[in-house]
Write a protein that holds these residues in place. Structure first.
Motif, PDB file in Angstrom:
ATOM      1  N   SER A 192       0.828  -1.211   0.000  1.00  0.00           N
ATOM      2  CA  SER A 192       0.000   0.000   0.000  1.00  0.00           C
ATOM      3  C   SER A 192       0.863   1.262   0.000  1.00  0.00           C
ATOM      4  O   SER A 192       1.836   1.351   0.734  1.00  0.00           O
ATOM      5  CB  SER A 192      -0.923   0.000   1.215  1.00  0.00           C
ATOM      6  OG  SER A 192      -1.713   1.168   1.186  1.00  0.00           O
ATOM      7  N   ASP A 207      -1.727   5.027   4.132  1.00  0.00           N
ATOM      8  CA  ASP A 207      -2.628   4.477   5.141  1.00  0.00           C
ATOM      9  C   ASP A 207      -4.027   4.446   4.535  1.00  0.00           C
ATOM     10  O   ASP A 207      -4.359   5.303   3.716  1.00  0.00           O
ATOM     11  CB  ASP A 207      -2.683   5.405   6.357  1.00  0.00           C
ATOM     12  CG  ASP A 207      -1.463   5.256   7.249  1.00  0.00           C
ATOM     13  OD1 ASP A 207      -0.767   4.228   7.146  1.00  0.00           O
ATOM     14  OD2 ASP A 207      -1.224   6.178   8.045  1.00  0.00           O
ATOM     15  N   LYS A 208      -4.828   3.458   4.977  1.00  0.00           N
ATOM     16  CA  LYS A 208      -6.233   3.400   4.538  1.00  0.00           C
ATOM     17  C   LYS A 208      -7.100   3.197   5.752  1.00  0.00           C
ATOM     18  O   LYS A 208      -6.872   2.204   6.436  1.00  0.00           O
ATOM     19  CB  LYS A 208      -6.448   2.235   3.568  1.00  0.00           C
ATOM     20  CG  LYS A 208      -5.644   2.393   2.345  1.00  0.00           C
ATOM     21  CD  LYS A 208      -6.075   1.391   1.312  1.00  0.00           C
ATOM     22  CE  LYS A 208      -5.987   1.994  -0.028  1.00  0.00           C
ATOM     23  NZ  LYS A 208      -6.772   3.192  -0.281  1.00  0.00           N
ATOM     24  N   PRO A 209      -8.033   4.029   6.065  1.00  0.00           N
ATOM     25  CA  PRO A 209      -8.254   5.333   5.455  1.00  0.00           C
ATOM     26  C   PRO A 209      -7.025   6.235   5.620  1.00  0.00           C
ATOM     27  O   PRO A 209      -6.226   6.042   6.525  1.00  0.00           O
ATOM     28  CB  PRO A 209      -9.452   5.899   6.223  1.00  0.00           C
ATOM     29  CG  PRO A 209     -10.062   4.742   6.933  1.00  0.00           C
ATOM     30  CD  PRO A 209      -8.992   3.750   7.157  1.00  0.00           C
ATOM     31  N   ARG A 212     -14.248   6.505  11.287  1.00  0.00           N
ATOM     32  CA  ARG A 212     -13.316   5.537  10.686  1.00  0.00           C
ATOM     33  C   ARG A 212     -11.918   6.091  10.882  1.00  0.00           C
ATOM     34  O   ARG A 212     -11.622   7.205  10.459  1.00  0.00           O
ATOM     35  CB  ARG A 212     -13.583   5.388   9.191  1.00  0.00           C
ATOM     36  CG  ARG A 212     -14.988   4.969   8.843  1.00  0.00           C
ATOM     37  CD  ARG A 212     -15.186   5.290   7.380  1.00  0.00           C
ATOM     38  NE  ARG A 212     -16.400   4.768   6.813  1.00  0.00           N
ATOM     39  CZ  ARG A 212     -16.884   5.178   5.642  1.00  0.00           C
ATOM     40  NH1 ARG A 212     -16.248   6.107   4.940  1.00  0.00           N
ATOM     41  NH2 ARG A 212     -17.991   4.653   5.172  1.00  0.00           N
ATOM     42  N   GLU A 218      -6.817   2.234   9.887  1.00  0.00           N
ATOM     43  CA  GLU A 218      -7.411   1.067  10.586  1.00  0.00           C
ATOM     44  C   GLU A 218      -7.595  -0.126   9.639  1.00  0.00           C
ATOM     45  O   GLU A 218      -7.633  -1.269  10.070  1.00  0.00           O
ATOM     46  CB  GLU A 218      -8.726   1.428  11.282  1.00  0.00           C
ATOM     47  CG  GLU A 218      -9.908   1.628  10.357  1.00  0.00           C
ATOM     48  CD  GLU A 218     -11.214   1.892  11.107  1.00  0.00           C
ATOM     49  OE1 GLU A 218     -11.215   1.954  12.338  1.00  0.00           O
ATOM     50  OE2 GLU A 218     -12.245   2.034  10.411  1.00  0.00           O
ATOM     51  N   ASP A 219      -7.695   0.121   8.330  1.00  0.00           N
ATOM     52  CA  ASP A 219      -7.814  -0.988   7.370  1.00  0.00           C
ATOM     53  C   ASP A 219      -6.415  -1.441   6.958  1.00  0.00           C
ATOM     54  O   ASP A 219      -6.080  -2.620   7.077  1.00  0.00           O
ATOM     55  CB  ASP A 219      -8.625  -0.515   6.159  1.00  0.00           C
ATOM     56  CG  ASP A 219      -8.952  -1.636   5.186  1.00  0.00           C
ATOM     57  OD1 ASP A 219      -8.824  -2.820   5.587  1.00  0.00           O
ATOM     58  OD2 ASP A 219      -9.309  -1.343   4.035  1.00  0.00           O
ATOM     59  N   VAL A 220      -5.614  -0.524   6.510  1.00  0.00           N
ATOM     60  CA  VAL A 220      -4.288  -0.844   5.973  1.00  0.00           C
ATOM     61  C   VAL A 220      -3.297   0.244   6.404  1.00  0.00           C
ATOM     62  O   VAL A 220      -3.632   1.428   6.374  1.00  0.00           O
ATOM     63  CB  VAL A 220      -4.351  -0.877   4.418  1.00  0.00           C
ATOM     64  CG1 VAL A 220      -2.964  -1.014   3.815  1.00  0.00           C
ATOM     65  CG2 VAL A 220      -5.265  -1.993   3.929  1.00  0.00           C
ATOM     66  N   LYS A 221      -2.079  -0.193   6.756  1.00  0.00           N
ATOM     67  CA  LYS A 221      -1.016   0.784   7.066  1.00  0.00           C
ATOM     68  C   LYS A 221      -0.136   0.972   5.824  1.00  0.00           C
ATOM     69  O   LYS A 221       0.072   0.022   5.058  1.00  0.00           O
ATOM     70  CB  LYS A 221      -0.140   0.253   8.213  1.00  0.00           C
ATOM     71  CG  LYS A 221      -0.875   0.102   9.535  1.00  0.00           C
ATOM     72  CD  LYS A 221      -0.744   1.382  10.359  1.00  0.00           C
ATOM     73  CE  LYS A 221      -1.346   1.222  11.745  1.00  0.00           C
ATOM     74  NZ  LYS A 221      -2.788   0.934  11.731  1.00  0.00           N
ATOM     75  N   VAL A 242      -0.875  -5.638   0.766  1.00  0.00           N
ATOM     76  CA  VAL A 242      -2.337  -5.752   0.704  1.00  0.00           C
ATOM     77  C   VAL A 242      -2.796  -6.939  -0.126  1.00  0.00           C
ATOM     78  O   VAL A 242      -3.863  -7.495   0.108  1.00  0.00           O
ATOM     79  CB  VAL A 242      -3.003  -4.462   0.181  1.00  0.00           C
ATOM     80  CG1 VAL A 242      -3.049  -3.428   1.283  1.00  0.00           C
ATOM     81  CG2 VAL A 242      -2.320  -3.922  -1.051  1.00  0.00           C
ATOM     82  N   MET A 273      -8.705  -3.524  -4.832  1.00  0.00           N
ATOM     83  CA  MET A 273      -7.622  -3.186  -3.907  1.00  0.00           C
ATOM     84  C   MET A 273      -6.419  -2.610  -4.660  1.00  0.00           C
ATOM     85  O   MET A 273      -5.832  -1.613  -4.231  1.00  0.00           O
ATOM     86  CB  MET A 273      -7.217  -4.420  -3.097  1.00  0.00           C
ATOM     87  CG  MET A 273      -6.096  -4.178  -2.117  1.00  0.00           C
ATOM     88  SD  MET A 273      -6.476  -2.864  -0.927  1.00  0.00           S
ATOM     89  CE  MET A 273      -6.877  -3.822   0.529  1.00  0.00           C
ATOM     90  N   SER A 299      -7.100   0.856  -5.478  1.00  0.00           N
ATOM     91  CA  SER A 299      -7.116   1.750  -4.318  1.00  0.00           C
ATOM     92  C   SER A 299      -5.715   2.042  -3.796  1.00  0.00           C
ATOM     93  O   SER A 299      -5.521   3.006  -3.076  1.00  0.00           O
ATOM     94  CB  SER A 299      -8.020   1.193  -3.222  1.00  0.00           C
ATOM     95  OG  SER A 299      -7.304   0.281  -2.433  1.00  0.00           O
TER      96      SER A 299
END
Ligand code: AMP
Ligand code: MG
Length: 402
Positions: A42, A45-47, A134, A138-141, A146, A160, A163
């Motif tokens: 990634s 960060d996601k979000p 949100r 918290e979803d992805v660093k 990913v 993904m 994104s």
């Protein structure tokens, strides 16, 4: 029967001689069905920032501990906003899903628990601190994998990849698979029947579909006669493909030239006859650099079964798949199945259905290896193990799903 090789051994040999092909780069929109040959990391960060999960009001938790609470509305945050407001004590910002949480706020109260009175909002229900927010990362660093190397790209992986801003990815290439039928009697589709003894091909097209279904790229080379010179000429193109499949001409008949020609053409033959039914005569060998030759039987059902059992997993390995076999399930047999000779493992064509939480299976009446209806009416292979003469209604059996 000693010379017939058990299926497990044949599969072991095939798998031992096949590995993932080289890689290539594909655009994201063409990536469906390929297997990733790189880890996808990634870029953010996601979000990317704390944002609202609901339409409502962004507030300070301290202000809504005692409800009802009346707060002054100081502004509005829509998704994509460039506002830069601050939520001070006693105030709230009207907010929409996806909008960043304004500075000072830590909680979002959904609109359905509020009432607007002029410039004020009345909040009727207490929410926990941080509710409906949100959190950044918290979803992805950033830097996290990913989608790992080796994973099949399904629609979800495509999303993904988009994104994390990957327009091009590295995948394993798909195998080019040649399909050649042999036999003086075989007619292609649309060819005129001039003699009653001619038979129209099914194998070219069954295999074409099977190769596509396995994720490979089929090349239909048509039909070659039972003439060693002519057959050899076509088979010399072998080197242009990753996998070369012939059908017919691989048993004990005088006109079965495939087995001799492959040796002349430098194929290192690993096995020729299997202890399975249908599809006893299956020739397998390697040539060139990691290329595979499969001489499949001419009988349409044998040809299809041999593909599903042996060629399918080989094509899957070449594309980098980890899950290489057709799905096998346990089903309740709904009709007795008997056979006279039990030396070979049989793949009886059957109907499978799901009912009351279980799979059920019924073998078809017609089981001869020249009868295409036995495939058209089937959606499974009932496995009858070596040494088993009879399977009884009510028994649990293994079925390969088609
Ligand atoms: P063979 O393995 O060449 O002895 O062929 C076995 C049987 O399969 C014969 O009855 C052939 O006519 C038939 N057969 C061979 N090739 C095909 C094909 N491409 N499509 C349908 N039947 C075939
Ligand atoms: Mg033949």
């Amino acid at each position: 029967m000693a010379e017939l090789m058990p299926l497990e051994e044949a599969l072991r040999i095939v798998i031992e001689n096949v590995k993932p092909l080289d890689t290539k780069r594909v655009f994201l929109h063409e990536a469906l069905g390929y297997v990733l040959a790189e880890d996808i990391v990634s870029d953010t960060d996601k979000p990317l920032f704390d944002n609202s999960a609901m339409d409502g009001f962004a507030v300070r938790y301290e202000d809504i501990k005692n409800v009802p609470a009346k707060l002054k509305i100081v502004g509005e945050y829509a998704a994509g906003t460039e506002e830069n407001l601050k939520v001070e004590s006693g105030t709230a910002v009207k907010i929409f899903t996806g909008a960043p949480i304004p500075e000072g706020a830590d909680t979002v109260v959904p609109v359905e628990y509020t009432k607007t009175e002029g410039d004020y909002v009345v909040i009727n229900k207490e929410f926990k601190k941080g509710a409906n927010v949100r959190r950044k990362g918290e979803d992805v660093k950033k830097g996290e994998v990913v989608v790992p190397k080796g994973k099949e790209i399904r629609p979800y992986e495509m999303g993904m990849l988009a994104s994390v801003n990957r327009a091009i990815v590295t995948v394993y290439r798909k195998p080019n698979v040649a399909i050649l039928s042999t036999g003086d009697e075989i007619l292609d589709v649309c060819e005129e029947q001039t003699r009653p003894s001619q038979i129209r091909t099914s194998n070219n097209y069954t295999l074409y579909g099977q190769v596509l279904q396995a994720g490979g790229i089929p090349h239909n080379l048509g039909i070659a006669p039972d003439n060693p010179e002519k057959l050899k000429k076509v088979m010399e193109s072998m080197i242009d493909y990753d996998v070369f499949i012939t059908t017919g001409g691989v048993s004990m008949g005088e006109k079965d030239y495939v087995q001799y020609l492959v040796e002349e053409l430098g194929v290192d033959v690993k096995f020729h006859k299997l202890r399975i039914k249908p599809a006893k005569p299956v020739l397998f060998g390697t040539y060139g650099e990691n290329k595979l030759f499969f001489g499949l039987p001419g009988n349409p059902v044998s040809c299809a079964v041999a593909f599903d059992l042996l060629v399918y997993p080989a094509l899957r390995v070449m594309q980098g798949f980890k899950d290489i076999f057709k799905q096998k399930i346990t089903a309740v047999l709904e009709k007795d199945y008997r056979r006279k000779r039990a030396e070979r493992r049989e793949f009886a064509r059957c109907k499978v259905w799901f009912e009351n939480g279980k799979y059920h299976c019924e073998p078809l009446e017609k089981q001869d290896s020249h009868m295409l209806t036995s495939l058209v009416n089937a959606n499974g292979y009932l496995i009858v193990k070596e040494g088993v003469n009879e399977l009884k209604k009510g028994e649990e059996v293994e079925v390969v799903l088609l």
